[in-house]
Design a protein around this motif. Structure first.
Motif, PDB file in Angstrom:
ATOM      1  N   THR A   1       0.838  -1.206   0.000  1.00  0.00           N
ATOM      2  CA  THR A   1       0.000   0.000   0.000  1.00  0.00           C
ATOM      3  C   THR A   1       0.866   1.247   0.000  1.00  0.00           C
ATOM      4  O   THR A   1       0.659   2.160  -0.811  1.00  0.00           O
ATOM      5  N   VAL A   2       1.842   1.304   0.895  1.00  0.00           N
ATOM      6  CA  VAL A   2       2.710   2.480   0.993  1.00  0.00           C
ATOM      7  C   VAL A   2       3.492   2.681  -0.300  1.00  0.00           C
ATOM      8  O   VAL A   2       3.717   3.812  -0.741  1.00  0.00           O
ATOM      9  N   GLU A   3       3.903   1.598  -0.927  1.00  0.00           N
ATOM     10  CA  GLU A   3       4.632   1.707  -2.189  1.00  0.00           C
ATOM     11  C   GLU A   3       3.754   2.257  -3.312  1.00  0.00           C
ATOM     12  O   GLU A   3       4.257   2.905  -4.239  1.00  0.00           O
ATOM     13  N   LYS A   4       2.442   2.029  -3.229  1.00  0.00           N
ATOM     14  CA  LYS A   4       1.522   2.443  -4.290  1.00  0.00           C
ATOM     15  C   LYS A   4       1.059   3.890  -4.162  1.00  0.00           C
ATOM     16  O   LYS A   4       0.691   4.517  -5.151  1.00  0.00           O
ATOM     17  N   ILE A   5       1.016   4.408  -2.946  1.00  0.00           N
ATOM     18  CA  ILE A   5       0.351   5.694  -2.745  1.00  0.00           C
ATOM     19  C   ILE A   5       1.298   6.872  -2.942  1.00  0.00           C
ATOM     20  O   ILE A   5       2.495   6.786  -2.717  1.00  0.00           O
ATOM     21  N   ASN A   6       0.699   7.982  -3.356  1.00  0.00           N
ATOM     22  CA  ASN A   6       1.384   9.258  -3.491  1.00  0.00           C
ATOM     23  C   ASN A   6       0.564  10.270  -2.709  1.00  0.00           C
ATOM     24  O   ASN A   6      -0.548  10.605  -3.102  1.00  0.00           O
ATOM     25  N   GLY A   7       1.107  10.716  -1.591  1.00  0.00           N
ATOM     26  CA  GLY A   7       0.351  11.670  -0.807  1.00  0.00           C
ATOM     27  C   GLY A   7       0.826  11.742   0.622  1.00  0.00           C
ATOM     28  O   GLY A   7       1.852  11.183   0.995  1.00  0.00           O
ATOM     29  N   ALA A   8       0.054  12.467   1.415  1.00  0.00           N
ATOM     30  CA  ALA A   8       0.372  12.684   2.819  1.00  0.00           C
ATOM     31  C   ALA A   8      -0.398  11.678   3.658  1.00  0.00           C
ATOM     32  O   ALA A   8      -1.582  11.444   3.419  1.00  0.00           O
ATOM     33  N   PHE A   9       0.287  11.102   4.654  1.00  0.00           N
ATOM     34  CA  PHE A   9      -0.451  10.149   5.470  1.00  0.00           C
ATOM     35  C   PHE A   9       0.170   9.933   6.841  1.00  0.00           C
ATOM     36  O   PHE A   9       1.378   9.966   7.019  1.00  0.00           O
ATOM     37  N   THR A  10      -0.705   9.776   7.800  1.00  0.00           N
ATOM     38  CA  THR A  10      -0.466   9.072   9.050  1.00  0.00           C
ATOM     39  C   THR A  10      -1.575   8.038   9.136  1.00  0.00           C
ATOM     40  O   THR A  10      -2.753   8.378   9.042  1.00  0.00           O
ATOM     41  N   PHE A  11      -1.201   6.785   9.270  1.00  0.00           N
ATOM     42  CA  PHE A  11      -2.160   5.701   9.471  1.00  0.00           C
ATOM     43  C   PHE A  11      -1.963   5.147  10.875  1.00  0.00           C
ATOM     44  O   PHE A  11      -0.847   4.849  11.289  1.00  0.00           O
ATOM     45  N   VAL A  12      -3.055   5.000  11.595  1.00  0.00           N
ATOM     46  CA  VAL A  12      -3.077   4.214  12.825  1.00  0.00           C
ATOM     47  C   VAL A  12      -4.137   3.155  12.594  1.00  0.00           C
ATOM     48  O   VAL A  12      -5.305   3.482  12.357  1.00  0.00           O
ATOM     49  N   TYR A  13      -3.719   1.893  12.613  1.00  0.00           N
ATOM     50  CA  TYR A  13      -4.689   0.844  12.313  1.00  0.00           C
ATOM     51  C   TYR A  13      -4.501  -0.368  13.210  1.00  0.00           C
ATOM     52  O   TYR A  13      -3.406  -0.667  13.680  1.00  0.00           O
ATOM     53  N   PHE A  14      -5.618  -1.034  13.444  1.00  0.00           N
ATOM     54  CA  PHE A  14      -5.655  -2.242  14.251  1.00  0.00           C
ATOM     55  C   PHE A  14      -5.785  -3.435  13.323  1.00  0.00           C
ATOM     56  O   PHE A  14      -6.623  -3.446  12.421  1.00  0.00           O
ATOM     57  N   ASP A  15      -4.933  -4.417  13.535  1.00  0.00           N
ATOM     58  CA  ASP A  15      -4.977  -5.669  12.791  1.00  0.00           C
ATOM     59  C   ASP A  15      -5.486  -6.743  13.744  1.00  0.00           C
ATOM     60  O   ASP A  15      -4.770  -7.166  14.652  1.00  0.00           O
ATOM     61  N   SER A  16      -6.731  -7.175  13.548  1.00  0.00           N
ATOM     62  CA  SER A  16      -7.331  -8.136  14.479  1.00  0.00           C
ATOM     63  C   SER A  16      -6.732  -9.526  14.336  1.00  0.00           C
ATOM     64  O   SER A  16      -6.830 -10.341  15.258  1.00  0.00           O
ATOM     65  N   GLN A  17      -6.107  -9.824  13.203  1.00  0.00           N
ATOM     66  CA  GLN A  17      -5.455 -11.121  13.048  1.00  0.00           C
ATOM     67  C   GLN A  17      -4.211 -11.226  13.920  1.00  0.00           C
ATOM     68  O   GLN A  17      -3.894 -12.291  14.442  1.00  0.00           O
TER      69      GLN A  17
ATOM     70  N   ARG B   1       3.691   6.771   9.261  1.00  0.00           N
ATOM     71  CA  ARG B   1       3.426   8.088   8.676  1.00  0.00           C
ATOM     72  C   ARG B   1       4.586   8.455   7.764  1.00  0.00           C
ATOM     73  O   ARG B   1       5.675   7.877   7.840  1.00  0.00           O
ATOM     74  N   ASN B   2       4.334   9.447   6.904  1.00  0.00           N
ATOM     75  CA  ASN B   2       5.439  10.024   6.144  1.00  0.00           C
ATOM     76  C   ASN B   2       5.676  11.444   6.640  1.00  0.00           C
ATOM     77  O   ASN B   2       5.020  11.912   7.580  1.00  0.00           O
ATOM     78  N   SER B   3       6.604  12.135   6.012  1.00  0.00           N
ATOM     79  CA  SER B   3       7.022  13.446   6.518  1.00  0.00           C
ATOM     80  C   SER B   3       5.983  14.537   6.305  1.00  0.00           C
ATOM     81  O   SER B   3       6.130  15.638   6.828  1.00  0.00           O
ATOM     82  N   GLU B   4       4.909  14.240   5.578  1.00  0.00           N
ATOM     83  CA  GLU B   4       3.914  15.265   5.275  1.00  0.00           C
ATOM     84  C   GLU B   4       2.820  15.398   6.336  1.00  0.00           C
ATOM     85  O   GLU B   4       1.999  16.318   6.258  1.00  0.00           O
ATOM     86  N   ARG B   5       2.772  14.470   7.293  1.00  0.00           N
ATOM     87  CA  ARG B   5       1.777  14.561   8.363  1.00  0.00           C
ATOM     88  C   ARG B   5       2.420  14.205   9.697  1.00  0.00           C
ATOM     89  O   ARG B   5       3.213  13.272   9.783  1.00  0.00           O
ATOM     90  N   PRO B   6       2.054  14.948  10.759  1.00  0.00           N
ATOM     91  CA  PRO B   6       2.670  14.711  12.067  1.00  0.00           C
ATOM     92  C   PRO B   6       1.953  13.617  12.859  1.00  0.00           C
ATOM     93  O   PRO B   6       0.773  13.340  12.645  1.00  0.00           O
ATOM     94  N   LEU B   7       2.668  13.014  13.762  1.00  0.00           N
ATOM     95  CA  LEU B   7       2.085  12.219  14.839  1.00  0.00           C
ATOM     96  C   LEU B   7       3.113  12.171  15.960  1.00  0.00           C
ATOM     97  O   LEU B   7       4.259  11.802  15.739  1.00  0.00           O
ATOM     98  N   HIS B   8       2.691  12.571  17.150  1.00  0.00           N
ATOM     99  CA  HIS B   8       3.580  12.636  18.305  1.00  0.00           C
ATOM    100  C   HIS B   8       3.216  11.524  19.284  1.00  0.00           C
ATOM    101  O   HIS B   8       2.046  11.198  19.458  1.00  0.00           O
ATOM    102  N   LEU B   9       4.232  10.961  19.925  1.00  0.00           N
ATOM    103  CA  LEU B   9       4.047   9.913  20.913  1.00  0.00           C
ATOM    104  C   LEU B   9       4.671  10.351  22.222  1.00  0.00           C
ATOM    105  O   LEU B   9       5.701  11.029  22.240  1.00  0.00           O
ATOM    106  N   ALA B  10       4.042   9.943  23.326  1.00  0.00           N
ATOM    107  CA  ALA B  10       4.591  10.242  24.646  1.00  0.00           C
ATOM    108  C   ALA B  10       4.350   9.054  25.563  1.00  0.00           C
ATOM    109  O   ALA B  10       3.335   8.360  25.439  1.00  0.00           O
ATOM    110  N   LEU B  11       5.282   8.835  26.470  1.00  0.00           N
ATOM    111  CA  LEU B  11       5.150   7.810  27.491  1.00  0.00           C
ATOM    112  C   LEU B  11       4.776   8.502  28.791  1.00  0.00           C
ATOM    113  O   LEU B  11       5.381   9.513  29.149  1.00  0.00           O
TER     114      LEU B  11
END
Length: 200
Positions: A146-162, A170-180
């Motif tokens: 999917t990442v290889e196919k797309i052209n654009g800005a993204f942050t994905f957060v997804y759950f894989d139930s399997q 994410r790529n450099s076009e969208r932010p996502l910050h993490l904190a402990l």
């Protein structure tokens, strides 16, 4: 511009006070997008509960389904992820609100996929918004492809139930910050750094 927030616990579980923390983070997140609000709760048995509604978190909180979700949070979920949508494609309706679900993938997305129309044609799909297509693609062809196919800005957060995992990319076009947190038993995520400062 959309916004993503989340709380991922190490296994000790959420407290009742964490429901207020979630709502506060959703409210602050709504400055990034208030066309719709959606939340997924991830249970220890590998299931994702999704509640979404039009408009800001105050409207989301009015639903009985949202009230039931909040009551379940301390006993059922090990992670909660929220999304505030600012519509850039597709109509403003509950169907186009995040999270999206396809097979074993439940996804929220911040960004815009510039080759959305081309991908729709390639895969013969008819989704209203690019985020829904991204969920479909990750479930059908995998995240790497999917990442290889797309052209654009993204942050994905997804759950894989399997795999019973939360995945963040994410790529450099969208932010996502993490904190402990101070007890080092919980990760907090947000599209906006100030939301994490408030939460901590």
């Amino acid at each position: 511009m959309c916004g993503i927030i989340g709380l991922l616990d190490s296994g000790n579980g959420f407290f009742h006070s964490d429901t207020q923390l979630l709502f506060g983070m959703l409210l602050l997140n709504s400055f990034r997008g208030a066309h719709s609000t959606g939340v997924m709760g991830l249970s220890k048995d590998g299931k994702a509960d999704v509640v979404k509604a039009l408009h800001d978190p105050y409207q989301w909180a009015q639903w009985q389904l949202s009230s039931d979700f909040v009551k379940r949070m301390p006993t059922r979920y090990w992670a909660v992820v929220g999304h505030g949508r600012l519509a850039t494609q597709g109509k403003v309706n509950v169907r186009n609100a995040h999270p999206f679900i396809h097979k074993h993938i439940t996804l929220v997305h911040n960004g815009t996929i510039r080759n959305f129309a081309e991908l729709q044609k390639e895969y013969d799909t008819n989704f209203d918004v690019d985020s829904h297509l991204m969920c479909w693609m990750i479930a059908e062809i995998g995240i790497k492809e999917t990442v290889e196919k797309i052209n654009g800005a993204f942050t994905f957060v997804y759950f894989d139930s399997q795999k019973n995992t939360v995945n963040i990319i994410r790529n450099s076009e969208r932010p996502l910050h993490l904190a402990l947190n101070g007890f080092e038993d919980r990760i907090m995520i947000s599209s906006t750094r100030d939301v994490l400062k408030w939460a901590e």
